[in-house]
Write a protein that holds these residues in place. Sequence first.
Motif, PDB file in Angstrom:
ATOM      1  N   ALA A 159      44.859  31.962  27.559  1.00 28.74           N
ATOM      2  CA  ALA A 159      43.644  32.571  28.115  1.00 28.74           C
ATOM      3  C   ALA A 159      43.309  31.938  29.464  1.00 28.74           C
ATOM      4  CB  ALA A 159      42.477  32.402  27.146  1.00 28.74           C
ATOM      5  N   MET A 160      43.372  30.618  29.529  1.00 29.07           N
ATOM      6  CA  MET A 160      43.058  29.916  30.781  1.00 29.07           C
ATOM      7  C   MET A 160      44.012  30.342  31.891  1.00 29.07           C
ATOM      8  SD  MET A 160      42.244  25.971  29.754  1.00 29.07           S
ATOM      9  CE  MET A 160      42.017  25.626  31.484  1.00 29.07           C
ATOM     10  N   MET A 161      45.291  30.303  31.586  1.00 31.59           N
ATOM     11  CA  MET A 161      46.285  30.619  32.610  1.00 31.59           C
ATOM     12  C   MET A 161      46.227  32.095  33.000  1.00 31.59           C
ATOM     13  SD  MET A 161      47.736  27.928  33.581  1.00 31.59           S
ATOM     14  CE  MET A 161      46.278  26.942  33.302  1.00 31.59           C
ATOM     15  N   GLY A 162      45.905  32.939  32.030  1.00 36.06           N
ATOM     16  CA  GLY A 162      45.756  34.352  32.341  1.00 36.06           C
ATOM     17  C   GLY A 162      44.633  34.573  33.340  1.00 36.06           C
ATOM     18  N   ALA A 163      43.511  33.936  33.076  1.00 38.48           N
ATOM     19  CA  ALA A 163      42.360  34.080  33.976  1.00 38.48           C
ATOM     20  C   ALA A 163      42.738  33.653  35.387  1.00 38.48           C
ATOM     21  CB  ALA A 163      41.194  33.245  33.459  1.00 38.48           C
ATOM     22  N   VAL A 164      43.453  32.555  35.484  1.00 36.12           N
ATOM     23  CA  VAL A 164      43.810  32.028  36.807  1.00 36.12           C
ATOM     24  C   VAL A 164      44.907  32.860  37.469  1.00 36.12           C
ATOM     25  CG1 VAL A 164      44.630  30.012  38.018  1.00 36.12           C
ATOM     26  CG2 VAL A 164      43.147  29.724  36.061  1.00 36.12           C
ATOM     27  N   ASN A 165      45.892  33.231  36.696  1.00 38.83           N
ATOM     28  CA  ASN A 165      46.991  34.010  37.272  1.00 38.83           C
ATOM     29  C   ASN A 165      46.547  35.402  37.721  1.00 38.83           C
ATOM     30  OD1 ASN A 165      49.267  32.289  37.182  1.00 38.83           O
ATOM     31  ND2 ASN A 165      49.332  32.514  34.959  1.00 38.83           N
ATOM     32  N   TRP A 166      45.472  35.858  37.148  1.00 37.79           N
ATOM     33  CA  TRP A 166      44.981  37.193  37.483  1.00 37.79           C
ATOM     34  C   TRP A 166      44.230  37.211  38.812  1.00 37.79           C
ATOM     35  CZ3 TRP A 166      46.621  41.457  35.196  1.00 37.79           C
ATOM     36  CH2 TRP A 166      45.942  42.666  35.404  1.00 37.79           C
ATOM     37  N   ILE A 167      43.817  36.048  39.268  1.00 33.53           N
ATOM     38  CA  ILE A 167      42.987  35.966  40.483  1.00 33.53           C
ATOM     39  C   ILE A 167      43.568  36.750  41.665  1.00 33.53           C
ATOM     40  CG2 ILE A 167      42.031  34.412  42.226  1.00 33.53           C
ATOM     41  CD1 ILE A 167      41.645  32.315  40.084  1.00 33.53           C
ATOM     42  N   PRO A 168      44.858  36.605  41.947  1.00 36.83           N
ATOM     43  CA  PRO A 168      45.392  37.331  43.100  1.00 36.83           C
ATOM     44  C   PRO A 168      45.201  38.836  43.018  1.00 36.83           C
ATOM     45  CG  PRO A 168      46.968  35.707  42.328  1.00 36.83           C
ATOM     46  CD  PRO A 168      45.884  35.743  41.317  1.00 36.83           C
ATOM     47  N   LYS A 169      45.009  39.351  41.823  1.00 39.34           N
ATOM     48  CA  LYS A 169      44.868  40.804  41.670  1.00 39.34           C
ATOM     49  C   LYS A 169      43.539  41.302  42.250  1.00 39.34           C
ATOM     50  CE  LYS A 169      48.383  41.867  38.617  1.00 39.34           C
ATOM     51  NZ  LYS A 169      49.315  42.992  38.676  1.00 39.34           N
ATOM     52  N   TRP A 170      42.551  40.432  42.310  1.00 42.32           N
ATOM     53  CA  TRP A 170      41.263  40.906  42.818  1.00 42.32           C
ATOM     54  C   TRP A 170      40.781  40.122  44.034  1.00 42.32           C
ATOM     55  CZ3 TRP A 170      37.973  36.823  42.692  1.00 42.32           C
ATOM     56  CH2 TRP A 170      38.186  35.847  41.715  1.00 42.32           C
ATOM     57  N   PHE A 171      41.411  39.004  44.319  1.00 46.47           N
ATOM     58  CA  PHE A 171      40.915  38.170  45.414  1.00 46.47           C
ATOM     59  C   PHE A 171      41.038  38.872  46.761  1.00 46.47           C
ATOM     60  CE2 PHE A 171      41.654  34.860  48.680  1.00 46.47           C
ATOM     61  CZ  PHE A 171      40.386  34.307  48.657  1.00 46.47           C
ATOM     62  N   ASP A 172      39.970  38.792  47.514  1.00 47.73           N
ATOM     63  CA  ASP A 172      39.957  39.355  48.861  1.00 47.73           C
ATOM     64  C   ASP A 172      39.572  38.242  49.835  1.00 47.73           C
ATOM     65  OD1 ASP A 172      39.575  40.666  51.224  1.00 47.73           O
ATOM     66  OD2 ASP A 172      37.790  41.748  50.577  1.00 47.73           O
ATOM     67  N   PRO A 173      40.493  37.857  50.700  1.00 43.89           N
ATOM     68  CA  PRO A 173      40.227  36.752  51.633  1.00 43.89           C
ATOM     69  C   PRO A 173      38.986  37.018  52.492  1.00 43.89           C
ATOM     70  CG  PRO A 173      42.533  37.424  51.734  1.00 43.89           C
ATOM     71  CD  PRO A 173      41.826  38.444  50.906  1.00 43.89           C
ATOM     72  N   GLU A 174      38.701  38.291  52.695  1.00 43.17           N
ATOM     73  CA  GLU A 174      37.524  38.655  53.500  1.00 43.17           C
ATOM     74  C   GLU A 174      36.264  38.676  52.631  1.00 43.17           C
ATOM     75  OE1 GLU A 174      38.399  39.705  56.850  1.00 43.17           O
ATOM     76  OE2 GLU A 174      40.377  39.047  56.188  1.00 43.17           O
ATOM     77  N   GLY A 175      36.457  38.590  51.320  1.00 43.67           N
ATOM     78  CA  GLY A 175      35.319  38.713  50.403  1.00 43.67           C
ATOM     79  C   GLY A 175      34.379  37.522  50.454  1.00 43.67           C
ATOM     80  N   PRO A 176      33.319  37.582  49.654  1.00 44.65           N
ATOM     81  CA  PRO A 176      32.265  36.571  49.706  1.00 44.65           C
ATOM     82  C   PRO A 176      32.671  35.218  49.112  1.00 44.65           C
ATOM     83  CG  PRO A 176      31.830  38.140  47.946  1.00 44.65           C
ATOM     84  CD  PRO A 176      33.024  38.649  48.697  1.00 44.65           C
ATOM     85  N   ALA A 177      33.558  35.239  48.115  1.00 43.65           N
ATOM     86  CA  ALA A 177      33.855  33.996  47.411  1.00 43.65           C
ATOM     87  C   ALA A 177      35.008  33.239  48.072  1.00 43.65           C
ATOM     88  CB  ALA A 177      34.190  34.292  45.952  1.00 43.65           C
ATOM     89  N   THR A 178      34.789  31.971  48.346  1.00 45.60           N
ATOM     90  CA  THR A 178      35.859  31.129  48.879  1.00 45.60           C
ATOM     91  C   THR A 178      36.688  30.588  47.725  1.00 45.60           C
ATOM     92  OG1 THR A 178      34.670  29.052  48.732  1.00 45.60           O
ATOM     93  CG2 THR A 178      34.253  30.409  50.673  1.00 45.60           C
ATOM     94  N   SER A 179      37.839  30.056  48.065  1.00 41.29           N
ATOM     95  CA  SER A 179      38.703  29.563  47.002  1.00 41.29           C
ATOM     96  C   SER A 179      38.055  28.380  46.273  1.00 41.29           C
ATOM     97  CB  SER A 179      40.062  29.169  47.569  1.00 41.29           C
ATOM     98  OG  SER A 179      39.999  27.916  48.190  1.00 41.29           O
TER      99      SER A 179
END
Lengths: 197, 197
Positions: A159-179
């Motif tokens: 579950a932990m690794m799934g949550a983290v590995n999924w990040i690239p699917k929605w991450f937008d570098p221009e978006g509000p949240a920083t890494s």
Amino acid sequence: MAPMAKSATASERRTEILKSAAAAFRRRGYHGASVDEIASALEMTKGNLYYYFKNKEEILFACHEYSLDMLLALMAEVQADTASPEAKLRKLVLAFVHLILDELHGTALTLDPEALSPVLFKRVIVKRDQFDQGVRAIIQLGIDEGSFKAGDPKLIEFAMMGAVNWIPKWFDPEGPATSNQIGDAFADYLVGGLLKP
Amino acid sequence: MAPMAKSATASERRTEILKSAAAAFRRRGYHGASVDEIASALEMTKGNLYYYFKNKEEILFACHEYSLDMLLALMAEVQADTASPEAKLRKLVLAFVHLILDELHGTALTLDPEALSPVLFKRVIVKRDQFDQGVRAIIQLGIDEGSFKAGDPKLIEFAMMGAVNWIPKWFDPEGPATSNQIGDAFADYLVGGLLKP
DNA sequence: TACGTCCTTAAACGCTCGTTCAAATCCATG
DNA sequence: CATGGATTTGAACGAGCGTTTAAGGACGTA
């Protein structure tokens, strides 16, 4: 004589190719990305790639190895640490998110490893398992010592690794949240949620 | 006249194709799977597929719609419920895991939607967003009413959905964990971890 | 039996893509 | 400048794949 570091060593050139390939694979998937696409992003011809790599598959494999070696280095660092399981897990999640987003640009385990031939696939799986086992060991430790809630370490780790590995699917570098914000929020939720009340 | 339900109606045939396509897409990815592969798994010729679908892309789109419609139906059911946010989320996770593993056979949002052309892609995104918003609303409610820890509902939702969407990547039907056990464990961890101590 | 609609087939087309290769170019060294 | 290895090019190949098409079969109905 020792080769001069003129404009780019052969090894640097290989790394450049890997970065371009990783970006292409991430955008279109292994089969969707063309060798030509990888090459022309670097302003080289596709034929030239075959001077550095035997074939397309080997490029994919090198991408995986590159990512996995970084993850395993991180794991080794965490394991050497003498902190509590909670602190270790937090550090792991934070660094993992940072690695995936800032270093690998969303390109860790998302690149379909199933596209590899059985031999290379197996070599990737071995390393990935090694990492998984490391995470599970920390979770198990926390459960044993009583700071974590009871549960199946294997499923929790998935579950932990799934949550983290999924990040690239929605991450937008221009978006509000920083890494960093993402890392913190994920550590809070994924590790904090494990702690006994 | 009303068509007879002889051996298989046209609609059933379409669904069969979707199931075969979904399996192929999941194994090899959209670009990796061939139309011929989808067809011959059903013992039909690839040309015959074009009687039921305009092209390969439309098949992928139909797969996504099929999955998303089931998810949205689930969401509607949960929203109609008057239970607590915790109970709603638990129900959602349990049903989601069940849906993905037993109904869709590991084929929900894993099938690369980026392979779709912009128009169809947008239509998929709209539905996916609708689902995401539903989950976030429940999390927000739990935070507002004080039963959930504080946190960014968006990031928490991404983490939850990532964990669940990743399941098909490691799930082995022959493995030790049943879909119910996985659902329970994930609900315990992902929802339980949200609760205030 | 003959018709018409629904379904299926087999073959072909056209295009893309991974890979190869011989020739051209670059460049540090003697 | 001349040499020779390292690097790059451009073109060509061969295979695979998505799609089209024209013709053939299955089958209920008249």
